[in-house]
Design a protein around this motif. Structure first.
Motif, PDB file in Angstrom:
ATOM      1  N   ASP A 196       0.802  -1.270  -0.102  1.00  0.00           N
ATOM      2  CA  ASP A 196      -0.035   0.133  -0.166  1.00  0.00           C
ATOM      3  C   ASP A 196       1.030   1.238   0.118  1.00  0.00           C
ATOM      4  N   LYS A 197       2.131   1.292   0.631  1.00  0.00           N
ATOM      5  CA  LYS A 197       3.008   2.442   0.567  1.00  0.00           C
ATOM      6  C   LYS A 197       3.679   2.750  -0.706  1.00  0.00           C
ATOM      7  N   TYR A 198       3.772   1.796  -1.706  1.00  0.00           N
ATOM      8  CA  TYR A 198       4.441   2.001  -2.843  1.00  0.00           C
ATOM      9  C   TYR A 198       3.440   2.859  -3.716  1.00  0.00           C
ATOM     10  N   CYS A 199       4.247   3.757  -4.425  1.00  0.00           N
ATOM     11  CA  CYS A 199       3.353   4.481  -5.375  1.00  0.00           C
ATOM     12  C   CYS A 199       4.535   4.548  -6.536  1.00  0.00           C
ATOM     13  N   LEU A 200       3.914   4.399  -7.747  1.00  0.00           N
ATOM     14  CA  LEU A 200       4.957   4.356  -8.999  1.00  0.00           C
ATOM     15  C   LEU A 200       5.401   5.804  -9.251  1.00  0.00           C
ATOM     16  N   PHE A 201       4.717   6.705  -9.080  1.00  0.00           N
ATOM     17  CA  PHE A 201       5.035   8.058  -9.439  1.00  0.00           C
ATOM     18  C   PHE A 201       6.040   8.683  -8.380  1.00  0.00           C
ATOM     19  N   ASP A 202       6.195   7.905  -7.280  1.00  0.00           N
ATOM     20  CA  ASP A 202       7.278   8.433  -6.193  1.00  0.00           C
ATOM     21  C   ASP A 202       8.409   7.488  -6.193  1.00  0.00           C
ATOM     22  N   ASP A 203       8.619   6.800  -7.259  1.00  0.00           N
ATOM     23  CA  ASP A 203       9.754   5.610  -7.119  1.00  0.00           C
ATOM     24  C   ASP A 203      10.727   6.281  -7.997  1.00  0.00           C
ATOM     25  N   PRO A 204      11.830   6.662  -7.184  1.00  0.00           N
ATOM     26  CA  PRO A 204      13.172   7.184  -7.574  1.00  0.00           C
ATOM     27  C   PRO A 204      13.708   6.417  -8.752  1.00  0.00           C
ATOM     28  N   ALA A 205      13.423   5.083  -9.030  1.00  0.00           N
ATOM     29  CA  ALA A 205      14.010   4.560 -10.056  1.00  0.00           C
ATOM     30  C   ALA A 205      13.367   4.757 -11.290  1.00  0.00           C
ATOM     31  N   VAL A 206      12.152   5.259 -11.319  1.00  0.00           N
ATOM     32  CA  VAL A 206      11.347   5.461 -12.475  1.00  0.00           C
ATOM     33  C   VAL A 206      11.836   6.957 -13.052  1.00  0.00           C
ATOM     34  N   ARG A 207      12.161   6.948 -14.278  1.00  0.00           N
ATOM     35  CA  ARG A 207      12.542   8.066 -15.059  1.00  0.00           C
ATOM     36  C   ARG A 207      11.454   9.081 -14.996  1.00  0.00           C
ATOM     37  N   GLU A 255      10.493  11.233 -17.252  1.00  0.00           N
ATOM     38  CA  GLU A 255       9.625  11.316 -18.594  1.00  0.00           C
ATOM     39  C   GLU A 255       8.989  10.125 -18.883  1.00  0.00           C
ATOM     40  N   THR A 256       9.231   8.979 -18.271  1.00  0.00           N
ATOM     41  CA  THR A 256       8.336   7.748 -18.316  1.00  0.00           C
ATOM     42  C   THR A 256       7.076   8.045 -17.189  1.00  0.00           C
ATOM     43  N   LYS A 257       7.405   8.631 -16.061  1.00  0.00           N
ATOM     44  CA  LYS A 257       6.292   9.000 -15.327  1.00  0.00           C
ATOM     45  C   LYS A 257       5.271   9.838 -15.928  1.00  0.00           C
ATOM     46  N   ALA A 258       5.863  11.086 -16.570  1.00  0.00           N
ATOM     47  CA  ALA A 258       4.846  11.900 -17.444  1.00  0.00           C
ATOM     48  C   ALA A 258       4.440  11.061 -18.575  1.00  0.00           C
ATOM     49  N   ALA A 259       4.649  10.169 -19.049  1.00  0.00           N
ATOM     50  CA  ALA A 259       4.243   9.282 -20.299  1.00  0.00           C
ATOM     51  C   ALA A 259       3.082   8.619 -19.632  1.00  0.00           C
ATOM     52  N   LEU A 260       3.338   7.785 -18.426  1.00  0.00           N
ATOM     53  CA  LEU A 260       2.489   7.136 -17.914  1.00  0.00           C
ATOM     54  C   LEU A 260       1.204   7.737 -17.378  1.00  0.00           C
ATOM     55  N   TYR A 261       1.542   8.854 -16.746  1.00  0.00           N
ATOM     56  CA  TYR A 261       0.510   9.831 -15.932  1.00  0.00           C
ATOM     57  C   TYR A 261      -0.479  10.355 -17.023  1.00  0.00           C
ATOM     58  N   HIS A 262      -0.093  10.482 -18.290  1.00  0.00           N
ATOM     59  CA  HIS A 262      -0.902  10.856 -19.294  1.00  0.00           C
ATOM     60  C   HIS A 262      -1.666   9.730 -20.166  1.00  0.00           C
ATOM     61  N   LEU A 278      -0.041   7.205 -21.673  1.00  0.00           N
ATOM     62  CA  LEU A 278       0.619   6.902 -22.807  1.00  0.00           C
ATOM     63  C   LEU A 278       1.390   5.667 -22.628  1.00  0.00           C
ATOM     64  N   SER A 279       1.732   4.637 -23.750  1.00  0.00           N
ATOM     65  CA  SER A 279       2.476   3.529 -23.587  1.00  0.00           C
ATOM     66  C   SER A 279       4.103   3.992 -23.646  1.00  0.00           C
ATOM     67  N   VAL A 280       4.915   3.422 -22.948  1.00  0.00           N
ATOM     68  CA  VAL A 280       6.273   3.570 -22.895  1.00  0.00           C
ATOM     69  C   VAL A 280       7.272   2.241 -22.427  1.00  0.00           C
ATOM     70  N   SER A 281       8.141   2.060 -23.016  1.00  0.00           N
ATOM     71  CA  SER A 281       9.323   1.290 -22.458  1.00  0.00           C
ATOM     72  C   SER A 281      10.426   1.753 -22.112  1.00  0.00           C
ATOM     73  N   GLU A 282      11.327   1.212 -21.428  1.00  0.00           N
ATOM     74  CA  GLU A 282      12.464   1.715 -21.134  1.00  0.00           C
ATOM     75  C   GLU A 282      13.384   0.154 -20.502  1.00  0.00           C
ATOM     76  N   GLU A 283      14.635   0.117 -20.629  1.00  0.00           N
ATOM     77  CA  GLU A 283      15.527  -0.451 -19.992  1.00  0.00           C
ATOM     78  C   GLU A 283      16.393   0.219 -18.987  1.00  0.00           C
ATOM     79  N   ARG A 284      16.365  -0.411 -17.910  1.00  0.00           N
ATOM     80  CA  ARG A 284      17.283   0.199 -16.974  1.00  0.00           C
ATOM     81  C   ARG A 284      17.713  -0.687 -15.784  1.00  0.00           C
TER      82      ARG A 284
END
Length: 297
Positions: free
Chosen positions: A257-268, A270-277, A279-285
């Motif tokens: 319950d405490k986890y939030c994708l948009f608060d995850d520092p590991a997520v770029r 630009e990826t957060k912005a695309a997902l928030y709107h 949009l589909s997005v892919s990344e390797e990291r």
């Protein structure tokens, strides 16, 4: 005045007998009474004729008034008959052509069974049997599985109480036909019992196929070697499979319950912005799960 000549003249007048005089007097009195009665009778006849004319006029007026009332009533009755005939024609057309199956029954055998008295085209199509084959026959003879199906008990209750009942989808089966039926049963003021129903076999098959698909999908989701996460629009985790939990080092029953994708520092960002709107997005990291845990996620 010559008195002697007067006396001689008087002496010569004929003398009328007393009885004769009384008889003549009585005759004249009776004639007078007859004439009087005739005059009174004519008066009464005139009065009676006038009264008869008055009564006849009143009777004629009453008859004419009553005739007009009857004509108006007859016109109204004819209009109501035409309206009733038109309504019956519409109901009959609706009964014949509606998409729902409709059966009309009359109780028999002291309410232990029911006789078909109506069966529309949709019912013929659903049950694969003609109206001619069922009308006048017992329900239990045409559909021997009706008691196990549960409809016979519903018909008994509705016939007895007059309260309509909705019967949820149930599976009917006999040696001739089978399938899912959904019934609504009600009683007519004349005493007949009506069932309006649908063949929901296809819907139930779809529902079962969907349940099977969900079971297969869940099994694939749970047992996939690839980590799979499902988030809501706010970034909260809805579903996390075993492989993803293992990557995070979280137990199968641990709360996320405490986890939030948009608060995850590991997520770029630009990826957060695309997902928030949306949009589909892919990344390797590379993901440092220790860093995520340090942030209390």
């Amino acid at each position: 005045f010559d008195e002697e000549r007067y006396l001689q003249a008087v002496a010569k007048l004929p003398v009328i007998d007393k009885d004769l005089l009384e008889s003549i007097t009585k005759m004249y009195a009776e004639l007078a009474q007859v004439f009087a009665n005739q005059g009174f009778d004519r008066l009464r006849q005139k009065q009676s004729a006038a009264e008869l004319a008055r009564l006849n006029s009143e009777l004629t007026q009453h008859i004419e008034s009553r005739t007009r009332e009857l004509q108006q009533s007859n016109q109204l009755l004819q209009s109501e008959k035409r309206a009733l005939a038109a309504s019956e024609a519409r109901l009959n057309a609706l009964f014949k052509n509606m998409s729902n199956g409709v059966s009309v029954f009359r109780a028999s055998d002291d309410g232990q069974d029911f006789i078909f008295i109506g069966f529309n085209k949709a019912a013929e199509r659903i049950e694969k049997i003609t109206r001619r084959e069922v009308v006048g026959k017992k329900l239990t003879d045409i559909f021997p599985g009706v008691k196990a199906f549960g409809l016979l008990d519903v018909l008994h209750r509705v016939a007895e109480t007059g309260q309509p009942e909705a019967m949820p989808p149930s599976y009917y089966q006999d040696s001739r036909i089978q399938g899912w039926r959904e019934n609504y049963v009600y009683k007519l003021p004349s005493g007949e019992v009506v069932t309006v129903y649908n063949d929901v076999t296809e819907r139930k098959q779809y529902e079962q196929a969907l349940r099977n698909s969900e079971i297969h999908l869940k099994a694939y989701f749970d047992n996939s070697p690839i980590g799979i996460n499902v988030f809501d629009k706010h970034g909260k985790a809805l579903l996390v499979n075993r492989a993803a939990r293992k990557m995070f080092g979280a137990a199968d029953d641990a709360s996320l319950d405490k986890y939030c994708l948009f608060d995850d520092p590991a997520v770029r960002p630009e990826t957060k912005a695309a997902l928030y709107h949306g949009l589909s997005v892919s990344e390797e990291r590379m993901i440092d799960f220790r860093q995520i845990k340090q942030h209390g996620m």
